[in-house]
Design a protein around this motif. Structure first.
Motif, PDB file in Angstrom:
ATOM      1  N   ALA A  69     -21.720  25.756  18.412  1.00  0.00           N
ATOM      2  CA  ALA A  69     -22.801  25.008  17.758  1.00  0.00           C
ATOM      3  C   ALA A  69     -23.492  24.077  18.742  1.00  0.00           C
ATOM      4  N   ARG A  70     -22.722  23.415  19.582  1.00  0.00           N
ATOM      5  CA  ARG A  70     -23.313  22.512  20.579  1.00  0.00           C
ATOM      6  C   ARG A  70     -24.157  23.290  21.573  1.00  0.00           C
ATOM      7  N   ALA A  71     -23.674  24.432  22.014  1.00  0.00           N
ATOM      8  CA  ALA A  71     -24.440  25.245  22.971  1.00  0.00           C
ATOM      9  C   ALA A  71     -25.785  25.657  22.376  1.00  0.00           C
ATOM     10  N   LYS A  72     -25.797  25.866  21.099  1.00  0.00           N
ATOM     11  CA  LYS A  72     -27.005  26.317  20.413  1.00  0.00           C
ATOM     12  C   LYS A  72     -28.008  25.182  20.191  1.00  0.00           C
ATOM     13  N   HIS A  73     -27.516  23.960  19.953  1.00  0.00           N
ATOM     14  CA  HIS A  73     -28.408  22.884  19.499  1.00  0.00           C
ATOM     15  C   HIS A  73     -28.580  21.690  20.429  1.00  0.00           C
ATOM     16  N   ILE A  74     -27.638  21.402  21.285  1.00  0.00           N
ATOM     17  CA  ILE A  74     -27.692  20.152  22.054  1.00  0.00           C
ATOM     18  C   ILE A  74     -28.894  20.070  22.986  1.00  0.00           C
ATOM     19  N   THR A  75     -29.171  21.099  23.747  1.00  0.00           N
ATOM     20  CA  THR A  75     -30.221  21.007  24.761  1.00  0.00           C
ATOM     21  C   THR A  75     -31.600  20.775  24.158  1.00  0.00           C
ATOM     22  N   GLY A  76     -31.874  21.308  22.998  1.00  0.00           N
ATOM     23  CA  GLY A  76     -33.195  21.158  22.396  1.00  0.00           C
ATOM     24  C   GLY A  76     -33.381  19.879  21.613  1.00  0.00           C
ATOM     25  N   HIS A  77     -32.327  19.104  21.436  1.00  0.00           N
ATOM     26  CA  HIS A  77     -32.410  17.898  20.608  1.00  0.00           C
ATOM     27  C   HIS A  77     -31.640  16.736  21.232  1.00  0.00           C
ATOM     28  N   PRO A  78     -32.020  16.336  22.454  1.00  0.00           N
ATOM     29  CA  PRO A  78     -31.274  15.243  23.092  1.00  0.00           C
ATOM     30  C   PRO A  78     -31.497  13.925  22.355  1.00  0.00           C
ATOM     31  N   ALA A  79     -30.558  13.012  22.523  1.00  0.00           N
ATOM     32  CA  ALA A  79     -30.701  11.677  21.945  1.00  0.00           C
ATOM     33  C   ALA A  79     -31.871  10.968  22.618  1.00  0.00           C
ATOM     34  N   PRO A  80     -32.473  10.010  21.919  1.00  0.00           N
ATOM     35  CA  PRO A  80     -33.526   9.213  22.560  1.00  0.00           C
ATOM     36  C   PRO A  80     -32.992   8.597  23.857  1.00  0.00           C
ATOM     37  N   PRO A  81     -33.862   8.394  24.850  1.00  0.00           N
ATOM     38  CA  PRO A  81     -33.407   7.988  26.180  1.00  0.00           C
ATOM     39  C   PRO A  81     -32.648   6.665  26.245  1.00  0.00           C
ATOM     40  N   ASP A  82     -32.894   5.749  25.324  1.00  0.00           N
ATOM     41  CA  ASP A  82     -32.207   4.456  25.378  1.00  0.00           C
ATOM     42  C   ASP A  82     -30.879   4.453  24.619  1.00  0.00           C
ATOM     43  N   ILE A  83     -30.498   5.600  24.073  1.00  0.00           N
ATOM     44  CA  ILE A  83     -29.268   5.708  23.290  1.00  0.00           C
ATOM     45  C   ILE A  83     -28.261   6.559  24.061  1.00  0.00           C
ATOM     46  N   LYS A  84     -27.045   6.042  24.175  1.00  0.00           N
ATOM     47  CA  LYS A  84     -26.022   6.746  24.939  1.00  0.00           C
ATOM     48  C   LYS A  84     -24.828   7.064  24.046  1.00  0.00           C
ATOM     49  N   GLY A  85     -24.468   8.346  23.969  1.00  0.00           N
ATOM     50  CA  GLY A  85     -23.299   8.780  23.216  1.00  0.00           C
ATOM     51  C   GLY A  85     -22.128   9.044  24.144  1.00  0.00           C
ATOM     52  N   HIS A  86     -20.924   8.913  23.595  1.00  0.00           N
ATOM     53  CA  HIS A  86     -19.694   9.161  24.345  1.00  0.00           C
ATOM     54  C   HIS A  86     -18.795  10.060  23.494  1.00  0.00           C
ATOM     55  N   PRO A  87     -19.083  11.370  23.456  1.00  0.00           N
ATOM     56  CA  PRO A  87     -18.308  12.269  22.598  1.00  0.00           C
ATOM     57  C   PRO A  87     -16.951  12.642  23.190  1.00  0.00           C
ATOM     58  N   ALA A  88     -15.995  12.824  22.300  1.00  0.00           N
ATOM     59  CA  ALA A  88     -14.671  13.310  22.698  1.00  0.00           C
ATOM     60  C   ALA A  88     -14.096  14.089  21.529  1.00  0.00           C
ATOM     61  N   LEU A  89     -13.289  15.091  21.846  1.00  0.00           N
ATOM     62  CA  LEU A  89     -12.705  15.961  20.839  1.00  0.00           C
ATOM     63  C   LEU A  89     -11.222  15.648  20.688  1.00  0.00           C
ATOM     64  N   TYR A  90     -10.753  15.580  19.443  1.00  0.00           N
ATOM     65  CA  TYR A  90      -9.371  15.214  19.153  1.00  0.00           C
ATOM     66  C   TYR A  90      -8.743  16.187  18.164  1.00  0.00           C
ATOM     67  N   ALA A  91      -7.411  16.255  18.224  1.00  0.00           N
ATOM     68  CA  ALA A  91      -6.627  17.014  17.247  1.00  0.00           C
ATOM     69  C   ALA A  91      -5.613  16.052  16.642  1.00  0.00           C
ATOM     70  N   LEU A  92      -5.268  16.273  15.406  1.00  0.00           N
ATOM     71  CA  LEU A  92      -4.307  15.412  14.717  1.00  0.00           C
ATOM     72  C   LEU A  92      -2.954  15.453  15.411  1.00  0.00           C
ATOM     73  N   GLU A  93      -2.425  14.280  15.696  1.00  0.00           N
ATOM     74  CA  GLU A  93      -1.133  14.167  16.347  1.00  0.00           C
ATOM     75  C   GLU A  93      -0.045  13.743  15.355  1.00  0.00           C
ATOM     76  N   VAL A  94      -0.318  12.717  14.562  1.00  0.00           N
ATOM     77  CA  VAL A  94       0.650  12.196  13.602  1.00  0.00           C
ATOM     78  C   VAL A  94      -0.086  11.835  12.314  1.00  0.00           C
ATOM     79  N   GLN A  95       0.490  12.164  11.208  1.00  0.00           N
ATOM     80  CA  GLN A  95      -0.080  11.799   9.915  1.00  0.00           C
ATOM     81  C   GLN A  95       0.968  11.041   9.117  1.00  0.00           C
ATOM     82  N   TYR A  96       0.579   9.925   8.507  1.00  0.00           N
ATOM     83  CA  TYR A  96       1.489   9.132   7.691  1.00  0.00           C
ATOM     84  C   TYR A  96       1.166   9.300   6.229  1.00  0.00           C
TER      85      TYR A  96
END
Length: 96
Positions: A69-96
């Motif tokens: 999905a990112r490969a399909k959509h990210i390049t054509g829709h970048p964030a505005p230049p003054d906005i900076k994102g910090h993406p990271a991917l996670y998987a569940l490690e512990v659930q209470y």
């Protein structure tokens, strides 16, 4: 394979909140119908001095689904230049 969570924290300068929100809503709509998308939420800081104004949390069935999905959509829709994102991917490690 277990679902994955995309956490993307955003630095949004004061005065750019509405621009960011419009971009995020438009951008998020692109992902909604992609294979493997489960849901997404956007959180806004309640503290004026928070380094990250917004946090996006999105659940995907697999990391591969998100990557496609990112490969399909990210390049054509970048964030505005003054906005900076910090993406990271996670998987569940512990659930209470």
């Amino acid at each position: 394979m277990q679902p994955v969570v995309l956490m993307n924290v955003f630095e949004v300068p004061s005065g750019s909140e509405q621009t960011f929100l419009l971009w995020w809503k438009e951008h998020s709509e692109l992902f909604r119908d992609e294979p493997g998308f489960i849901n997404a939420w956007l959180y806004r800081s309640v503290s004026d001095d928070a380094h990250f104004s917004f946090i996006n949390i999105a659940h995907w069935e697999t990391a591969d689904c998100l990557a496609a999905a990112r490969a399909k959509h990210i390049t054509g829709h970048p964030a505005p230049p003054d906005i900076k994102g910090h993406p990271a991917l996670y998987a569940l490690e512990v659930q209470y």
